[in-house]
Design a protein around this motif. Structure first.
Motif, PDB file in Angstrom:
ATOM      1  N   ASP A  54     102.372  14.504  -6.060  1.00 48.03           N
ATOM      2  CA  ASP A  54     100.977  14.947  -6.069  1.00 48.03           C
ATOM      3  C   ASP A  54     100.242  14.272  -4.910  1.00 48.03           C
ATOM      4  O   ASP A  54      99.621  13.226  -5.079  1.00 48.03           O
ATOM      5  N   TRP A  55     100.313  14.907  -3.735  1.00 50.52           N
ATOM      6  CA  TRP A  55      99.689  14.321  -2.544  1.00 50.52           C
ATOM      7  C   TRP A  55      98.176  14.492  -2.531  1.00 50.52           C
ATOM      8  O   TRP A  55      97.487  13.851  -1.742  1.00 50.52           O
TER       9      TRP A  55
ATOM     10  N   ARG B 120     106.848   1.472  -9.774  1.00 52.15           N
ATOM     11  CA  ARG B 120     107.183   2.860 -10.019  1.00 52.15           C
ATOM     12  C   ARG B 120     105.940   3.738  -9.932  1.00 52.15           C
ATOM     13  O   ARG B 120     104.874   3.358 -10.426  1.00 52.15           O
ATOM     14  N   PRO B 121     106.048   4.901  -9.333  1.00 57.31           N
ATOM     15  CA  PRO B 121     104.904   5.817  -9.309  1.00 57.31           C
ATOM     16  C   PRO B 121     104.621   6.372 -10.697  1.00 57.31           C
ATOM     17  O   PRO B 121     105.548   6.642 -11.470  1.00 57.31           O
ATOM     18  N   GLU B 122     103.358   6.529 -11.010  1.00 53.14           N
ATOM     19  CA  GLU B 122     102.972   7.147 -12.277  1.00 53.14           C
ATOM     20  C   GLU B 122     103.084   8.657 -12.164  1.00 53.14           C
ATOM     21  O   GLU B 122     103.218   9.212 -11.055  1.00 53.14           O
ATOM     22  N   LEU B 123     103.042   9.332 -13.301  1.00 46.54           N
ATOM     23  CA  LEU B 123     103.122  10.785 -13.327  1.00 46.54           C
ATOM     24  C   LEU B 123     101.751  11.380 -13.626  1.00 46.54           C
ATOM     25  O   LEU B 123     100.996  10.866 -14.452  1.00 46.54           O
ATOM     26  N   SER B 124     101.452  12.472 -12.935  1.00 44.26           N
ATOM     27  CA  SER B 124     100.205  13.200 -13.172  1.00 44.26           C
ATOM     28  C   SER B 124     100.350  14.039 -14.438  1.00 44.26           C
ATOM     29  O   SER B 124     101.451  14.184 -14.980  1.00 44.26           O
TER      30      SER B 124
ATOM     31  N   ASP C 214     103.138  16.342 -14.430  1.00 44.32           N
ATOM     32  CA  ASP C 214     104.460  15.719 -14.288  1.00 44.32           C
ATOM     33  C   ASP C 214     104.897  15.612 -12.836  1.00 44.32           C
ATOM     34  O   ASP C 214     106.087  15.741 -12.510  1.00 44.32           O
ATOM     35  N   ARG C 215     103.959  15.387 -11.959  1.00 45.97           N
ATOM     36  CA  ARG C 215     104.279  15.137 -10.553  1.00 45.97           C
ATOM     37  C   ARG C 215     104.008  13.675 -10.250  1.00 45.97           C
ATOM     38  O   ARG C 215     103.075  13.067 -10.781  1.00 45.97           O
ATOM     39  N   MET C 216     104.825  13.097  -9.379  1.00 46.96           N
ATOM     40  CA  MET C 216     104.691  11.680  -9.049  1.00 46.96           C
ATOM     41  C   MET C 216     103.443  11.430  -8.209  1.00 46.96           C
ATOM     42  O   MET C 216     103.167  12.162  -7.260  1.00 46.96           O
ATOM     43  N   ILE C 217     102.713  10.399  -8.573  1.00 44.82           N
ATOM     44  CA  ILE C 217     101.493  10.034  -7.844  1.00 44.82           C
ATOM     45  C   ILE C 217     101.854   8.978  -6.794  1.00 44.82           C
ATOM     46  O   ILE C 217     102.409   7.930  -7.127  1.00 44.82           O
ATOM     47  N   PRO C 218     101.565   9.224  -5.514  1.00 49.05           N
ATOM     48  CA  PRO C 218     101.937   8.273  -4.461  1.00 49.05           C
ATOM     49  C   PRO C 218     101.278   6.911  -4.655  1.00 49.05           C
ATOM     50  O   PRO C 218     100.168   6.807  -5.188  1.00 49.05           O
ATOM     51  N   LEU C 219     101.988   5.882  -4.206  1.00 47.95           N
ATOM     52  CA  LEU C 219     101.395   4.554  -4.144  1.00 47.95           C
ATOM     53  C   LEU C 219     100.556   4.474  -2.868  1.00 47.95           C
ATOM     54  O   LEU C 219     100.865   5.149  -1.873  1.00 47.95           O
TER      55      LEU C 219
END
Length: 314
Positions: free
Chosen positions: A162-163, A111-115, A118-123
């Motif tokens: 979060d790119w 699962r991607p973590e959250l910044s 609260d935005r998903m951090i890419p793998l």
């Protein structure tokens, strides 16, 4: 405690409610022409295109039908770009909500973590930032959603990731010309699309329709990649045109674009893809990897110069 998938689904349903409210407002015409220079877009009912935060160029990889090797092409194109131009920051977004392929092709899971925002951090693997619905659901779990939910999910994948700073975001599109294609092309600026096909007549017809759809929504068609362009015998090296020949050339002439490359049907490409070891990185000196890197080089040459959409910040 909430997980990324819970956050994602909550945000998606909230988005659906907001979109419904905006639809009512649009129908009553109380907010038309409120953005300077967007009067014409408002009259046509089209949203204003906002760039993906931190991303300079978006390149779509699309096809008119499934099973033509589009996802494999998207992955090797992204990796090829990062190889042929050192220092280039490249990301991969899997926009196929119903059948995500990116986790397997890039050998990623979890699962991607959250910044903090609260935005998903890419793998990340092989130096490429990746995001897919496949990271948010169980591997064997089917996604049974209607069109509005898919459209909302796509918006979250575009806006809630979060790119960081990316030179290029490659988006692996689902096959066809449906909701996902329209959502993406109407929501964000796109530098160009690469059309993937096979030499088979049925695939060629669908690819032509796909290219025409992108042109109608003002997305530049960069060119055509002919996948499975002949079979190379692993013993004698003989090339057999199993699915016919000359198909990509026919399409390219018909829609007035160039052939970016012809990728042969090769067992090594299949094996490396299934192992999550794309051939561009696992066998970089092979003829097959060279083809993908040549395609990547040409796509980079065709991209327009980047223009900051917010020059007043400088």
């Amino acid at each position: 405690m909430t997980t990324p998938i819970h956050e994602f689904l909550i945000a998606m349903f909230l988005s659906l409610a907001v979109r419904r409210c905006l639809t009512i407002l649009r129908e009553t015409k109380t907010f038309l022409s409120t953005v300077t220079g967007q009067e014409e877009l408002a009259k046509r009912g089209l949203p204003h295109k906002w760039p993906v935060a931190g991303v300079k160029h978006v390149v779509l990889v699309a096809s008119g039908k499934g099973g033509v090797g589009k996802s494999t092409t998207a992955v090797n194109l992204a990796l090829g770009m990062s190889v042929v131009q050192r220092g280039l920051s490249v990301g991969l977004l899997d926009a196929d909500v119903y059948g995500p392929s990116l986790p397997k092709l890039m050998n990623l899971s979890g699962r991607p973590e959250l910044s903090p925002q609260d935005r998903m951090i890419p793998l990340v693997n092989y130096g490429i930032k990746c995001m897919s619905m496949g990271f948010l659901v169980e591997e064997s779990a089917p996604i049974v959603w209607r069109g509005l939910m898919v459209m909302s999910a796509i918006q979250k994948l575009l806006r809630q990731v979060d790119w960081g700073e990316l030179d290029i975001l490659v988006i692996d599109m689902p096959p066809g010309t449906g909701d996902t294609q329209l959502t993406i092309t109407q929501q964000i600026p796109i530098s160009g699309v690469v059309i993937v096909t096979t030499p088979q007549d049925l695939a060629l017809d669908d690819a032509t329709r796909g290219a025409e759809m992108f042109r109608r929504v003002n997305v530049p068609v960069l060119g055509v990649v002919e996948n499975m362009s002949g079979y190379i015998c692993p013993k004698c090296g003989h090339l057999s045109n199993v699915f016919g020949m000359g198909g990509a050339k026919k399409i390219a002439q018909q829609i007035n674009v160039e052939i970016l490359g012809e990728v042969p049907l090769d067992l090594n490409i299949c094996k490396t893809s299934d192992k999550g070891q794309p051939i561009v990185v696992s066998r970089p000196s092979s003829p097959q990897a060279t083809v993908y890197k040549d395609i990547a080089t040409r796509v980079l040459e065709l991209l327009p110069s980047y223009q900051d959409p917010f020059p007043q910040r400088q």
